[in-house]
Design a protein around this motif. Structure first.
Motif, PDB file in Angstrom:
ATOM      1  N   THR A  22     -10.478  59.015-135.525  1.00 21.27           N
ATOM      2  CA  THR A  22     -11.233  58.418-134.449  1.00 21.27           C
ATOM      3  C   THR A  22     -11.960  59.351-133.976  1.00 21.27           C
ATOM      4  OG1 THR A  22      -9.397  57.192-133.056  1.00 21.27           O
ATOM      5  CG2 THR A  22     -10.846  57.616-132.046  1.00 21.27           C
ATOM      6  N   LEU A  26     -16.138  59.568-133.978  1.00 21.11           N
ATOM      7  CA  LEU A  26     -16.830  59.623-133.325  1.00 21.11           C
ATOM      8  C   LEU A  26     -17.885  61.113-133.134  1.00 21.11           C
ATOM      9  CD1 LEU A  26     -14.660  60.126-129.831  1.00 21.11           C
ATOM     10  CD2 LEU A  26     -16.098  58.038-130.332  1.00 21.11           C
ATOM     11  N   TYR A  43     -19.280  56.359-119.488  1.00 17.35           N
ATOM     12  CA  TYR A  43     -18.351  56.922-120.359  1.00 17.35           C
ATOM     13  C   TYR A  43     -17.658  55.616-120.281  1.00 17.35           C
ATOM     14  CZ  TYR A  43     -18.570  61.713-120.189  1.00 17.35           C
ATOM     15  OH  TYR A  43     -18.439  63.118-121.148  1.00 17.35           O
ATOM     16  N   VAL A  47     -17.556  53.052-123.893  1.00 19.81           N
ATOM     17  CA  VAL A  47     -16.259  53.050-124.384  1.00 19.81           C
ATOM     18  C   VAL A  47     -16.185  51.473-125.332  1.00 19.81           C
ATOM     19  CG1 VAL A  47     -13.559  53.019-123.674  1.00 19.81           C
ATOM     20  CG2 VAL A  47     -15.003  54.437-123.559  1.00 19.81           C
ATOM     21  N   THR A  48     -16.543  50.578-124.050  1.00 22.12           N
ATOM     22  CA  THR A  48     -15.952  49.083-123.772  1.00 22.12           C
ATOM     23  C   THR A  48     -17.218  48.622-125.175  1.00 22.12           C
ATOM     24  OG1 THR A  48     -16.526  48.945-121.507  1.00 22.12           O
ATOM     25  CG2 THR A  48     -16.823  47.060-122.971  1.00 22.12           C
ATOM     26  N   ASN A  51     -15.593  49.275-128.931  1.00 24.61           N
ATOM     27  CA  ASN A  51     -14.714  49.099-128.510  1.00 24.61           C
ATOM     28  C   ASN A  51     -14.810  47.772-129.136  1.00 24.61           C
ATOM     29  OD1 ASN A  51     -12.417  50.339-127.418  1.00 24.61           O
ATOM     30  ND2 ASN A  51     -12.556  49.606-125.616  1.00 24.61           N
ATOM     31  N   ILE A  57     -10.325  52.871-128.940  1.00 29.92           N
ATOM     32  CA  ILE A  57     -10.022  53.894-127.690  1.00 29.92           C
ATOM     33  C   ILE A  57     -10.162  53.662-126.659  1.00 29.92           C
ATOM     34  CG2 ILE A  57     -12.905  54.574-127.760  1.00 29.92           C
ATOM     35  CD1 ILE A  57     -12.233  57.791-128.391  1.00 29.92           C
ATOM     36  N   SER A  58      -9.884  54.201-125.718  1.00 27.49           N
ATOM     37  CA  SER A  58      -9.065  54.071-124.532  1.00 27.49           C
ATOM     38  C   SER A  58      -9.954  54.956-123.644  1.00 27.49           C
ATOM     39  CB  SER A  58      -8.114  54.703-123.904  1.00 27.49           C
ATOM     40  OG  SER A  58      -7.405  56.260-124.487  1.00 27.49           O
ATOM     41  N   ILE A  59     -10.984  54.788-122.549  1.00 28.12           N
ATOM     42  CA  ILE A  59     -11.622  55.841-122.039  1.00 28.12           C
ATOM     43  C   ILE A  59     -10.882  57.716-121.943  1.00 28.12           C
ATOM     44  CG2 ILE A  59     -10.995  56.038-119.783  1.00 28.12           C
ATOM     45  CD1 ILE A  59     -14.140  55.626-119.062  1.00 28.12           C
ATOM     46  N   PHE A  62     -11.656  58.744-125.810  1.00 32.39           N
ATOM     47  CA  PHE A  62     -12.587  59.310-125.551  1.00 32.39           C
ATOM     48  C   PHE A  62     -13.309  60.391-125.088  1.00 32.39           C
ATOM     49  CE2 PHE A  62     -17.898  58.768-123.848  1.00 32.39           C
ATOM     50  CZ  PHE A  62     -17.929  58.715-125.622  1.00 32.39           C
ATOM     51  N   ARG A  63     -12.686  60.732-123.658  1.00 30.69           N
ATOM     52  CA  ARG A  63     -13.325  61.544-122.906  1.00 30.69           C
ATOM     53  C   ARG A  63     -13.186  63.072-123.289  1.00 30.69           C
ATOM     54  NH1 ARG A  63     -14.944  61.187-117.968  1.00 30.69           N
ATOM     55  NH2 ARG A  63     -15.554  59.608-116.897  1.00 30.69           N
TER      56      ARG A  63
END
Length: 139
Positions: A22, A26, A43, A47-48, A51, A57-59, A62-63
């Motif tokens: 992942t 990114l 963010y 992320v939405t 996806n 990926i979760s926020i 991602f952060r």
């Protein structure tokens, strides 16, 4: 978000190695992500869209991954400042900048942190700068 905005993510993800991590994906998408964030996207919106494009990926992930990538690239939270349109805007920007205050320093070592803690802050100068800024905004 429209399909046109998601397509760049889909185009890049379709060329990515399926077994890539992942973080690697990114890193490949970083220019698009940074442009979206600079344009004002949150963010959560990025992320939405990721996806929707197929990168689950979760926020939180991602952060943290984005933060690590930025640190590794040495570009932590850099923003591209637009070029001034005219000389007047340059003069106005320089009017707001106090001559006595140096640009912010990047803290890279414990010695830098100690030096920053030892610096004296002139609160009167900061108040005066704020008043001047407010006056120039009213005009």
């Amino acid at each position: 978000m429209s399909n046109n905005a998601i397509n760049p993510f889909q185009d890049f993800l379709s060329t990515a190695e399926p077994s890539a991590s992942t973080a690697a994906k990114l890193r490949m998408l970083l220019p698009i992500i940074e442009n979206r964030l600079l344009a004002g996207a949150t963010y959560a919106a990025v992320v939405t869209d990721l996806n929707s494009a197929g990168l689950e990926i979760s926020i939180g992930v991602f952060r943290s991954t984005l933060s690590r990538i930025r640190i590794k690239n040495g570009a932590r939270h850099q923003t591209a400042a637009p070029a001034p349109a005219s000389t007047n805007s340059t003069q106005a920007a320089s009017h707001r900048q106090p001559a006595a205050l140096p640009p912010p320093k990047r803290i890279e070592t414990p010695a830098d942190l100690r030096q920053l803690r030892d610096e004296e802050i002139d609160l009167d100068a900061l108040r005066q700068q704020r008043r001047e800024s407010q006056r120039s905004q009213r005009k």
